[in-house]
Design a protein around this motif. Structure first.
Motif, PDB file in Angstrom:
ATOM      1  N   PRO A 239     -80.058-121.978   6.035  1.00 40.02           N
ATOM      2  CA  PRO A 239     -78.967-121.908   5.061  1.00 40.02           C
ATOM      3  C   PRO A 239     -77.937-123.007   5.318  1.00 40.02           C
ATOM      4  O   PRO A 239     -77.423-123.138   6.417  1.00 40.02           O
ATOM      5  CB  PRO A 239     -78.345-120.531   5.336  1.00 40.02           C
ATOM      6  CG  PRO A 239     -78.674-120.236   6.771  1.00 40.02           C
ATOM      7  CD  PRO A 239     -79.950-120.959   7.091  1.00 40.02           C
ATOM      8  N   TYR A 240     -77.667-123.801   4.303  1.00 42.84           N
ATOM      9  CA  TYR A 240     -76.728-124.923   4.398  1.00 42.84           C
ATOM     10  C   TYR A 240     -75.492-124.534   3.595  1.00 42.84           C
ATOM     11  O   TYR A 240     -75.615-124.302   2.381  1.00 42.84           O
ATOM     12  CB  TYR A 240     -77.376-126.175   3.812  1.00 42.84           C
ATOM     13  CG  TYR A 240     -76.583-127.450   3.974  1.00 42.84           C
ATOM     14  CD1 TYR A 240     -75.625-127.813   3.041  1.00 42.84           C
ATOM     15  CD2 TYR A 240     -76.820-128.298   5.053  1.00 42.84           C
ATOM     16  CE1 TYR A 240     -74.917-128.999   3.183  1.00 42.84           C
ATOM     17  CE2 TYR A 240     -76.114-129.486   5.202  1.00 42.84           C
ATOM     18  CZ  TYR A 240     -75.165-129.830   4.268  1.00 42.84           C
ATOM     19  OH  TYR A 240     -74.469-130.996   4.408  1.00 42.84           O
ATOM     20  N   ASN A 241     -74.368-124.463   4.250  1.00 44.12           N
ATOM     21  CA  ASN A 241     -73.183-123.860   3.659  1.00 44.12           C
ATOM     22  C   ASN A 241     -73.563-122.444   3.206  1.00 44.12           C
ATOM     23  O   ASN A 241     -74.030-121.648   4.027  1.00 44.12           O
ATOM     24  CB  ASN A 241     -72.626-124.727   2.529  1.00 44.12           C
ATOM     25  CG  ASN A 241     -72.067-126.047   3.056  1.00 44.12           C
ATOM     26  OD1 ASN A 241     -71.572-126.122   4.182  1.00 44.12           O
ATOM     27  ND2 ASN A 241     -72.148-127.100   2.265  1.00 44.12           N
ATOM     28  N   ALA A 242     -73.419-122.125   1.944  1.00 46.47           N
ATOM     29  CA  ALA A 242     -73.826-120.777   1.535  1.00 46.47           C
ATOM     30  C   ALA A 242     -75.155-120.807   0.772  1.00 46.47           C
ATOM     31  O   ALA A 242     -75.544-119.800   0.174  1.00 46.47           O
ATOM     32  CB  ALA A 242     -72.719-120.174   0.655  1.00 46.47           C
ATOM     33  N   ASN A 243     -75.830-121.967   0.799  1.00 43.47           N
ATOM     34  CA  ASN A 243     -77.081-122.092   0.029  1.00 43.47           C
ATOM     35  C   ASN A 243     -78.102-122.944   0.794  1.00 43.47           C
ATOM     36  O   ASN A 243     -78.469-122.614   1.894  1.00 43.47           O
ATOM     37  CB  ASN A 243     -76.770-122.726  -1.332  1.00 43.47           C
ATOM     38  CG  ASN A 243     -75.992-121.780  -2.218  1.00 43.47           C
ATOM     39  OD1 ASN A 243     -76.552-120.855  -2.808  1.00 43.47           O
ATOM     40  ND2 ASN A 243     -74.700-121.979  -2.308  1.00 43.47           N
ATOM     41  N   PHE A 244     -78.496-124.048   0.170  1.00 41.21           N
ATOM     42  CA  PHE A 244     -79.437-124.960   0.812  1.00 41.21           C
ATOM     43  C   PHE A 244     -79.141-126.355   0.288  1.00 41.21           C
ATOM     44  O   PHE A 244     -78.401-126.526  -0.686  1.00 41.21           O
ATOM     45  CB  PHE A 244     -80.894-124.576   0.494  1.00 41.21           C
ATOM     46  CG  PHE A 244     -81.253-124.735  -0.960  1.00 41.21           C
ATOM     47  CD1 PHE A 244     -81.088-123.696  -1.858  1.00 41.21           C
ATOM     48  CD2 PHE A 244     -81.753-125.941  -1.442  1.00 41.21           C
ATOM     49  CE1 PHE A 244     -81.412-123.842  -3.192  1.00 41.21           C
ATOM     50  CE2 PHE A 244     -82.072-126.105  -2.779  1.00 41.21           C
ATOM     51  CZ  PHE A 244     -81.898-125.049  -3.659  1.00 41.21           C
TER      52      PHE A 244
END
Lengths: 199, 349
Positions: free
Chosen positions: A182-187
């Motif tokens: 997960p990158y920040n709150a997503n991708f």
């Protein structure tokens, strides 16, 4: 008599080339590769890999052109692969990654190669420069080895050429999409470019 | 083997000159630091002249923009000659990274991130630095929220709002009024008549008492179209600067990462932003304030700047309406823009 000599000559040449190929990287069970790796097509890095042939199929076709008989050899391979690499994004971060999966490679009669790779097991770690945080008391503290870890599967499409010379090398060019999550709150997808050699 | 050696040499030598080239020379700052807060790591790029210890923290627009997109143009060069500019990528935008939940993507959390950034700048460059916050567009929303939260404003020397969107419901109503008025003017002046008639017809059909989120998005899109029409007529000045190819290619910002990250974050924030109305709370601001607005800003109409000027609770304030500017006076009228900022900072630093 002439036909016999012709047949012997053809088989001899075939054997010679296959002898070359037998000694060549195409028929090796384990192959190594290294490449110049460009994250987002501009941030420089290096990538090192190893492949193990799971399955190989060789197809030989012969064609007649006038008096000549031409043999076309196509090889398809299914390989297990693993890679370890890094890149530097100047004034931002360093990324180190490793990924594992399988690739499918087709080598045509003139040595041109096409590769499709799927690496579902991937790990990425970013290393950030000077990083600080503020604690509950409002004090500023410097973080040691700041960075983040992500799951990083990727997909690779590549072309290359196997060269029929004794010394090394097959060159290749790959385009790669690596998903960090997960990158920040997503991708976030990273689009990368590789140019390297296989031996 | 030789190829491998050449590759390795190139990469290793770049290690010594890349990542963070921290020059401690205050007159030519070129630093990058990261701010870690509640799961997010957010880069701040510091460029310019730190001799006078004045730091202008740029709050970028969007949401979905990034700090470094404000680092091109004559105005940026001129400001960097005099002050230290801090181009900060907000949570989930630009090159900010990390791992947190959707629930952590709020204006309140981002104001806290900014609070941490200011503390970190003071730690690194000295407690005697004089930070000024400059927020543009969505950055105006964030900056306003920061200034009215707790005692955050005590950390800064002043607040500069540039076409800041601190009240979206009011923004939409004022934008529709502007469309109707300006369209009527332009039609009577025979400028791009067909295009303005389309805009006028569209604006007349809007019920300003009932503007949905979708309609708000449509208003935003039409605002840029309207500004473009005024640029074609020469009423709004075009920017004389464009980012250079080298600044794009060698920028610490990755435009694909920034765009995708920013889109996700913008979508998360959308509902909260559309209902954000801070006008009545601006009276909590007691620090020196400068409001810079383009006369022809349909995106964030000048009435919001006037209301903000009237509401802040300080006599140390000034509002400037740029007569030939739209949403970005720093691009449309850079010389006057820089002059106003320099005068404001020299007065209140």
């Amino acid at each position: 008599m002439k036909r016999i000599f012709l047949l012997i000559a053809v088989f001899a040449s075939f054997n010679a080339s296959s002898q070359e190929r037998n000694d060549s990287i195409l028929n090796r069970k384990i192959k190594y590769n290294y490449s110049y790796f460009a994250n987002s097509f501009k941030n420089p890095g290096l990538n090192f890999g190893i492949e193990y042939v799971l399955k190989q199929k060789v197809r030989i076709r012969n064609k007649k052109r006038g008096n000549k008989e031409i043999f076309k050899i196509k090889t398809t391979q299914l390989n297990l692969s693993g890679n370890l690499g890094f890149y530097i994004h100047p004034k931002n971060h360093v990324g180190i990654f490793t990924y594992y999966g399988i690739n499918y490679r087709k080598t045509k009669s003139r040595g041109f190669q096409y590769t499709l790779g799927l690496n579902p097991l991937g790990y990425y770690r970013s290393f950030l420069p000077e990083t600080y945080k503020v604690d509950i008391g409002g004090n500023v503290k410097k973080i040691i080895f700041p960075g983040n870890s992500y799951f990083a599967p990727n997909l690779i499409i590549g072309i290359g050429r196997y060269r029929k010379i004794k010394r090394v090398k097959t060159w290749f060019v790959n385009l790669q999409t690596m998903i960090l999550t997960p990158y920040n709150a997503n991708f976030v997808p990273l689009f990368n470019f590789e140019f390297g050699f296989r031996f | 083997m030789r190829t491998l050696k050449i590759f390795s040499f190139l990469i290793i030598s770049s290690l010594f000159t890349s990542i963070s080239c921290n020059k401690e020379k205050l007159s030519e700052l070129s630093d990058v630091i990261y701010v870690r807060n509640n799961g997010a790591d957010m880069p701040a790029y510091i460029y310019g002249n730190g001799v006078e210890k004045v730091f202008i923290i740029v709050l970028h627009g969007g949401p979905g923009g990034n700090g470094l997109e404000y680092r091109y143009g004559q105005y940026a060069e001129d400001l960097e000659e005099k002050f230290a500019m801090v181009y900060w990528d907000q949570r989930g935008q630009g090159m900010a990274q990390g791992n947190y939940d959707d629930e952590d993507v709020t204006i309140s959390q981002m104001a806290n991130d900014l609070y941490c950034l200011v503390l970190i700048l003071k730690h690194k460059y000295g407690n005697d630095i004089k930070p000024f916050i400059m927020g543009h567009s969505w950055g105006g929303t964030l900056g306003s929220y920061f200034m009215i939260t707790d005692d955050y404003q005590e950390l800064v020397s002043g607040w500069i709002e540039v076409d800041g969107a601190h009240d979206i419901p009011k923004l939409n109503i004022e934008a529709v009024k502007m469309f109707r008025n300006i369209a009527t003017e332009q039609i009577s002046d025979r400028n791009s008549v067909n295009a303005w008639q389309d805009i006028l017809e569209w604006a007349n059909e809007i019920d300003t008492a009932n503007i949905s989120n979708d309609m708000s998005g449509e208003i935003n899109t039409k605002a840029y179209e309207a500004e473009e029409l005024l640029k074609e007529s020469g009423i709004v000045l075009r920017s004389g600067s464009k980012p250079s190819i080298s600044s794009i290619l060698f920028s610490p910002n990755n435009s694909i990462t920034s765009s995708i990250s920013g889109n996700f974050t913008g979508n998360h924030l959308n509902d909260e932003i559309e209902s954000t109305s801070l006008t009545d709370r601006l009276q909590l601001i007691q620090k020196p304030c400068l409001f810079l607005w383009g006369k022809y800003d349909f995106v964030v109409p000048p009435q919001l700047g006037i209301d903000a000027f009237n509401n802040v609770n300080t006599t140390d304030k000034r509002i400037v309406i740029f007569n030939n500017s739209g949403h970005s006076p720093m691009d449309n009228e850079p010389k006057q823009f820089v002059s106003e900022i320099v005068n404001f900072i020299e007065t209140y630093k």
